[in-house]
Design a protein around this motif. Structure first.
Motif, mmCIF file in Angstrom:
data_model
loop_
_atom_site.group_PDB
_atom_site.id
_atom_site.type_symbol
_atom_site.label_atom_id
_atom_site.label_comp_id
_atom_site.label_asym_id
_atom_site.label_seq_id
_atom_site.Cartn_x
_atom_site.Cartn_y
_atom_site.Cartn_z
ATOM 1 N N ALA A 79 0.820 -1.210 0.000
ATOM 2 C CA ALA A 79 0.000 0.000 0.000
ATOM 3 C C ALA A 79 0.855 1.262 0.000
ATOM 4 O O ALA A 79 0.328 2.365 -0.177
ATOM 5 N N LEU A 80 2.171 1.110 0.190
ATOM 6 C CA LEU A 80 3.063 2.269 0.175
ATOM 7 C C LEU A 80 3.677 2.390 -1.215
ATOM 8 O O LEU A 80 4.758 1.860 -1.513
ATOM 9 N N THR A 81 2.971 3.100 -2.073
ATOM 10 C CA THR A 81 3.381 3.248 -3.467
ATOM 11 C C THR A 81 2.509 4.305 -4.114
ATOM 12 O O THR A 81 1.500 4.736 -3.542
ATOM 13 N N ALA A 82 2.866 4.719 -5.321
ATOM 14 C CA ALA A 82 1.984 5.588 -6.109
ATOM 15 C C ALA A 82 0.802 4.755 -6.606
ATOM 16 O O ALA A 82 0.891 3.530 -6.748
ATOM 17 N N LYS A 312 -0.191 9.163 -0.895
ATOM 18 C CA LYS A 312 -1.261 8.696 -0.014
ATOM 19 C C LYS A 312 -1.284 7.168 -0.046
ATOM 20 O O LYS A 312 -1.112 6.554 -1.098
ATOM 21 N N ARG A 313 -1.470 6.552 1.100
ATOM 22 C CA ARG A 313 -1.537 5.097 1.164
ATOM 23 C C ARG A 313 -2.611 4.557 0.223
ATOM 24 O O ARG A 313 -3.748 5.037 0.210
ATOM 25 N N SER A 314 -2.266 3.522 -0.531
ATOM 26 C CA SER A 314 -3.231 2.958 -1.479
ATOM 27 C C SER A 314 -4.445 2.363 -0.783
ATOM 28 O O SER A 314 -5.561 2.405 -1.306
ATOM 29 N N ASP A 315 -4.250 1.804 0.401
ATOM 30 C CA ASP A 315 -5.383 1.174 1.087
ATOM 31 C C ASP A 315 -6.360 2.188 1.671
ATOM 32 O O ASP A 315 -7.414 1.810 2.182
ATOM 33 N N SER A 316 -6.038 3.471 1.565
ATOM 34 C CA SER A 316 -6.986 4.502 2.010
ATOM 35 C C SER A 316 -7.994 4.855 0.911
ATOM 36 O O SER A 316 -8.947 5.589 1.155
#
Length: 362
Positions: A79-82, A312-316
């Motif tokens: 989830a830490l990515t573009a 922004k975190r992808s899982d958000s």
């Protein structure tokens, strides 16, 4: 304000004659310049087959197709990515299962990858976030153990190394972005480094509507879904010129990153990112963990330096959160993570100023 990211464009006297030559050549679509760029990029990487494309997102999409991911499958990712890393998974109809991160690096945790593997897992995407290589050795072992292909998203990590070899030599598929602010820009573009020659040839067909460009249109027979994902001669010409100075450009990021690593060791309120054995980051962003990030960012801005968590975190994102998994390491890491400038435009004086400001506290 010292910017966090900046576009690197060759000098006008070098770039413009080459651009004019290709623009008025009568052929600006995919042609000889694209072929030359691919071969020159392969030489820079030192292995594999380069499939040039119009974006890193296109490279992710084709990598997932070549890995055999289909609707209903699962892909383990971070989830830490573009955003494109994970929107591409949704684009092939698969579901995203997030592994947690290694709290020391922010990169995907091999232990968490292994815990999340299930019968629906068809691929693993790993991201060299901010230019920091993942735990390549452990992930290779997991891939081999479970026979699951790995896609390395190296959009931030051009020129990073493991065991002396650049990213692009360690997994079946490696994705690069040549978007405006990356180490190397073709204004917009990307590439997929593919180890298997047969899959590379298949990728060439997918990137051009399912048509084989070695044949005339009349002799073609489309047998698979294809897309308009190719690079054109204009972008390739820019890329060829950029490759002339890429070692120097990437080297500047690395020089600044290493200097900041050394100067910020032991500074109160700062935690330096750890790197895995035998890896060499290419420092697209200089990343640290700090206490009270909001105050840190304000202090840097007050002194003319941009600092940011950037992504922004992808899982958000509701659309990208298929399983609503708990990611405690990411929770902690993301709450402290911040990026500083360290690219080709950052001077030693800039680095010293950043260090001085940070040492004064916030």
């Amino acid at each position: 304000m010292l910017p966090l990211v900046q576009t690197s464009i060759p000098p006008r006297e070098i770039l413009m004659p080459k651009l004019e030559e290709i623009l008025y050549s009568g052929y600006v679509a995919q042609g000889e310049a694209v072929e030359q760029f691919e071969r020159k990029f392969e030489k820079y990487i030192g292995g594999g087959h380069t499939l040039s494309l119009n974006s890193g997102t296109a490279a992710l999409h084709i990598a997932l197709i070549l890995a055999g991911v289909k609707e209903g499958d699962e892909v383990i990712s971070t989830a830490l990515t573009a955003e494109p890393t994970n929107t591409s998974i949704k684009g092939v109809g698969a579901k995203i299962r997030y592994a947690d991160v290694d709290i020391a690096t922010g990169n995907i945790s091999p232990d968490s990858i292994e815990k999340n593997i299930n019968p629906k897992t068809k691929a693993i995407i790993v991201v060299d976030y901010a230019g920091i290589p993942v735990d390549i050795k452990r992930i290779q072992e997991i891939s081999e153990k479970y026979n699951i292909p790995v896609i390395q998203d190296a959009a931030h990590a051009l020129g990073s190394k493991f065991n002396g070899k650049k990213a692009g030599n360690h997994f079946p598929f490696t994705v690069y972005s040549f978007q405006a602010i990356k180490h190397l820009t073709t204004i917009d573009g990307g590439a997929l480094q593919i180890q298997d020659k047969e899959l590379y040839e298949k990728g060439k067909v997918i990137r051009w509507f399912g048509l084989d460009k070695k044949l005339s249109r009349m002799d073609n027979n489309i047998t698979m879904q294809g897309y308009k994902y190719h690079m054109n001669n204009v972008n390739a010409t820019i890329g060829l010129i950029q490759l002339e100075g890429i070692e120097e450009i990437v080297g500047k990021y690395i020089e600044n990153g290493k200097y900041l690593d050394e100067q910020l060791k032991g500074v109160k309120g700062v935690e330096i990112i750890q790197y895995y054995p035998n890896t060499e980051p290419s420092y697209w962003l200089y990343t640290i963990k700090v206490e009270n990030r909001e105050a840190f960012i304000k202090k840097m801005a007050d002194n003319g330096i941009m600092a940011s968590e950037l992504h922004k975190r992808s899982d958000s994102h509701t659309y990208l959160n298929d399983f609503n998994l708990e990611l405690p390491n990411l929770d902690e890491f993301y709450s402290k993570m911040v990026h500083l400038p360290c690219g080709w435009w950052v001077t030693k004086e800039d680095c010293d100023k950043m260090v001085e400001v940070i040492k004064r506290g916030w």
